[in-house]
Design a protein around this motif. Structure first.
Motif, short mmCIF file in Angstrom:
data_model
loop_
_atom_site.label_atom_id
_atom_site.label_comp_id
_atom_site.label_asym_id
_atom_site.label_seq_id
_atom_site.Cartn_x
_atom_site.Cartn_y
_atom_site.Cartn_z
N LEU A 11 0.81 -1.20 0.00
CA LEU A 11 0.00 0.00 0.00
C LEU A 11 0.85 1.26 0.00
CD1 LEU A 11 -2.86 -0.97 2.48
CD2 LEU A 11 -3.02 -0.67 0.01
N GLU A 12 2.09 1.15 0.40
CA GLU A 12 2.97 2.29 0.47
C GLU A 12 3.81 2.38 -0.79
OE1 GLU A 12 4.98 2.67 4.23
OE2 GLU A 12 3.49 1.41 5.19
N SER A 13 4.06 3.60 -1.23
CA SER A 13 4.74 3.79 -2.51
C SER A 13 6.07 4.52 -2.34
CB SER A 13 3.84 4.57 -3.47
OG SER A 13 2.65 3.86 -3.73
N GLY A 14 7.13 3.88 -2.79
CA GLY A 14 8.41 4.56 -2.85
C GLY A 14 9.01 4.95 -1.52
N THR A 15 8.74 4.15 -0.47
CA THR A 15 9.27 4.48 0.86
C THR A 15 10.71 4.01 1.06
OG1 THR A 15 8.45 2.39 1.79
CG2 THR A 15 6.96 4.29 1.88
N THR A 248 12.01 5.26 -8.96
CA THR A 248 10.92 5.65 -9.87
C THR A 248 10.17 6.85 -9.33
OG1 THR A 248 10.68 3.35 -10.61
CG2 THR A 248 8.83 4.82 -11.03
N LYS A 249 9.86 6.82 -8.06
CA LYS A 249 9.13 7.95 -7.44
C LYS A 249 9.93 9.24 -7.54
CE LYS A 249 7.13 9.52 -3.05
NZ LYS A 249 5.92 10.08 -3.70
N LEU A 250 11.22 9.18 -7.25
CA LEU A 250 12.05 10.39 -7.30
C LEU A 250 12.12 10.95 -8.72
CD1 LEU A 250 15.02 9.39 -4.94
CD2 LEU A 250 13.19 11.03 -4.47
N VAL A 251 12.29 10.05 -9.69
CA VAL A 251 12.40 10.50 -11.09
C VAL A 251 11.09 11.11 -11.56
CG1 VAL A 251 12.66 9.70 -13.48
CG2 VAL A 251 14.25 8.89 -11.71
N LYS A 252 9.99 10.42 -11.30
CA LYS A 252 8.70 10.85 -11.85
C LYS A 252 8.09 12.03 -11.07
CE LYS A 252 8.65 8.14 -15.35
NZ LYS A 252 8.74 8.71 -16.72
N ASP A 253 8.56 12.28 -9.86
CA ASP A 253 8.09 13.45 -9.10
C ASP A 253 8.92 14.69 -9.40
OD1 ASP A 253 6.10 11.97 -7.96
OD2 ASP A 253 7.01 11.84 -5.96
N ARG A 274 2.53 -4.47 -9.92
CA ARG A 274 2.24 -3.69 -11.12
C ARG A 274 1.40 -2.45 -10.76
NH1 ARG A 274 3.13 -5.15 -16.12
NH2 ARG A 274 3.39 -7.34 -15.54
N ILE A 275 0.45 -2.62 -9.86
CA ILE A 275 -0.36 -1.49 -9.40
C ILE A 275 0.53 -0.45 -8.74
CG2 ILE A 275 -2.14 -0.80 -7.74
CD1 ILE A 275 -3.48 -3.54 -8.31
N LYS A 276 1.43 -0.91 -7.89
CA LYS A 276 2.33 0.00 -7.20
C LYS A 276 3.21 0.76 -8.19
CE LYS A 276 5.63 0.16 -3.38
NZ LYS A 276 6.24 -0.56 -2.26
N GLY A 277 3.77 0.04 -9.17
CA GLY A 277 4.62 0.69 -10.16
C GLY A 277 3.87 1.74 -10.97
N CYS A 278 2.60 1.43 -11.31
CA CYS A 278 1.78 2.39 -12.04
C CYS A 278 1.54 3.65 -11.21
CB CYS A 278 0.45 1.76 -12.42
SG CYS A 278 0.54 0.58 -13.79
N GLN A 279 1.27 3.46 -9.92
CA GLN A 279 1.05 4.60 -9.03
C GLN A 279 2.28 5.50 -8.96
OE1 GLN A 279 0.01 2.57 -5.40
NE2 GLN A 279 -2.18 2.56 -5.87
N LEU A 280 3.45 4.90 -9.10
CA LEU A 280 4.69 5.66 -9.02
C LEU A 280 5.06 6.33 -10.34
CD1 LEU A 280 6.72 3.09 -6.91
CD2 LEU A 280 5.85 5.28 -6.12
N GLY A 281 4.40 5.93 -11.42
CA GLY A 281 4.64 6.58 -12.70
C GLY A 281 5.51 5.84 -13.68
N ALA A 282 5.83 4.56 -13.40
CA ALA A 282 6.65 3.79 -14.34
C ALA A 282 5.96 3.72 -15.69
CB ALA A 282 6.89 2.39 -13.79
N ASP A 283 6.74 3.88 -16.75
CA ASP A 283 6.17 3.82 -18.10
C ASP A 283 5.83 2.39 -18.51
OD1 ASP A 283 6.50 6.70 -19.40
OD2 ASP A 283 8.27 6.32 -18.16
N GLU A 284 6.66 1.45 -18.10
CA GLU A 284 6.41 0.04 -18.37
C GLU A 284 6.99 -0.79 -17.24
OE1 GLU A 284 4.65 -1.44 -20.58
OE2 GLU A 284 4.35 0.04 -22.19
N GLN A 285 6.43 -2.01 -17.05
CA GLN A 285 6.95 -2.94 -16.05
C GLN A 285 6.99 -4.33 -16.68
OE1 GLN A 285 5.21 -2.11 -11.91
NE2 GLN A 285 3.74 -1.08 -13.26
#
Length: 309
Positions: A11-15, A248-253, A274-285
């Motif tokens: 549930l947590e993203s990029g911690t 990913t979070k640092l790059v996309k933010d 995959r859901i977590k990666g999408c939330q962080l902004g990854a273009d593909e996984q």
């Protein structure tokens, strides 16, 4: 028997945190990322398989699925040992495979930061041959994090990256777009680099973790477009110091970097991940070891990025 539930950490993203399951072999503490663990079971009788790798005990069918059982004490120590009645099977799920690993006991789960995990010194880890991907400080204990991908790649090479997939793509042109790659496994880093070079991508920069790639990004000259130096980023998830989700979070933010195409290439890609990666902004996984698919996605993202510039 205990089934693992990873909901809390997912549930947590990029911690930049990881949950480590600590287990013992001959009294020594080892660890595995909880995200790789499906469940743990009391060890049971195993059916031997002829001509298998020496560390493969055989097969085991707890329910409807047949699992390969790897004797982890034998793999690590190279010696036969008495299999105890209280041994544990850690059932893992990564690279789209389910494998059981025999261990002597499971101790606890510790939640720590990736910054608490250091790359082992080559002098004591065996360098490129090491199966230790990191040394974690879990409370007062030092825990050796094992490279389960490397273990499986050695036991069953056909399950790892296959450079033949690149050959099946047919003739390819040389591409000098700068590709930055964060991958901590020495073995997989070399295999990815060799495969991408064979695919025509010759301008590669390899980093052993997300922290070093992020630091390098921030050293780029401010007066020049960042895309002049970085055409695309590929990152693993599991890495000491900084994991791929945090990167990913640092790059996309970041306003300056968010336009760089970023691919998460990991053995841990599940529906939840995959859901977590999408939330962080990854273009593909993409799931390892699909190197041919990776190259095709890189081709697409680089064309799209060029059109958007």
């Amino acid at each position: 028997m205990a089934e693992m539930h990873n909901t809390g950490i997912l549930l947590e993203s990029g911690t930049n945190e990881i949950e480590i399951m600590e287990f013992t072999i001959d009294g020594n503490l080892y660890g595995i990322n909880v995200a790789k663990v499906k469940e743990i079971m009391i060890a049971a009788p195993v059916k031997p398989m002829p001509h298998a790798h020496v560390a493969v005990e055989g097969i085991y069918k707890p329910r409807d699925e047949v699992l390969t059982v790897v004797d982890l004490p034998k793999y690590l120590n190279g010696e036969n040992h008495n299999k105890g009645e209280r041994d544990i099977f850690i059932i893992t799920n990564f690279n789209k495979m389910f494998i059981a690993f025999r261990v002597h006991s499971v101790v606890q789960i510790s939640r720590i930061s990736w910054t608490d995990i250091q790359k082992p010194d080559k002098a004591v880890s065996g360098g490129a041959e090491s199966v230790a991907t990191g040394i974690a400080q879990c409370g007062d204990d030092l825990v050796t994090i094992l490279d389960f991908e490397r273990i499986v790649a050695e036991i069953a090479p056909e399950t790892s990256i296959q450079i033949e997939e690149i050959e099946s793509l047919g003739p390819r042109n040389r591409n000098e777009k700068p590709i930055w790659i964060a991958e901590d496994s020495i073995l997989l880093s070399k295999m990815i680099e060799d495969s991408l070079r064979k695919a025509g991508y010759v301008n590669l920069r390899m980093y052993p973790n997300g922290r070093e790639l992020w630091d390098a990004l921030n050293l780029l000259p401010k007066e020049q477009p960042v895309t002049q130096h970085v055409g695309l980023i590929i990152t693993d998830i599991e890495m000491p110091q900084m994991d791929g989700h945090r990167l990913t979070k640092l790059v996309k933010d970041n306003e300056r970097y968010k336009g760089i195409p970023l691919i998460i290439f990991s053995s841990l890609i599940s529906e939840e991940m995959r859901i977590k990666g999408c939330q962080l902004g990854a273009d593909e996984q993409l799931t390892k070891p699909e190197i041919g698919h990776l190259v095709s996605v890189m081709d697409h993202l680089l064309v799209r990025a060029a059109q958007e510039q």
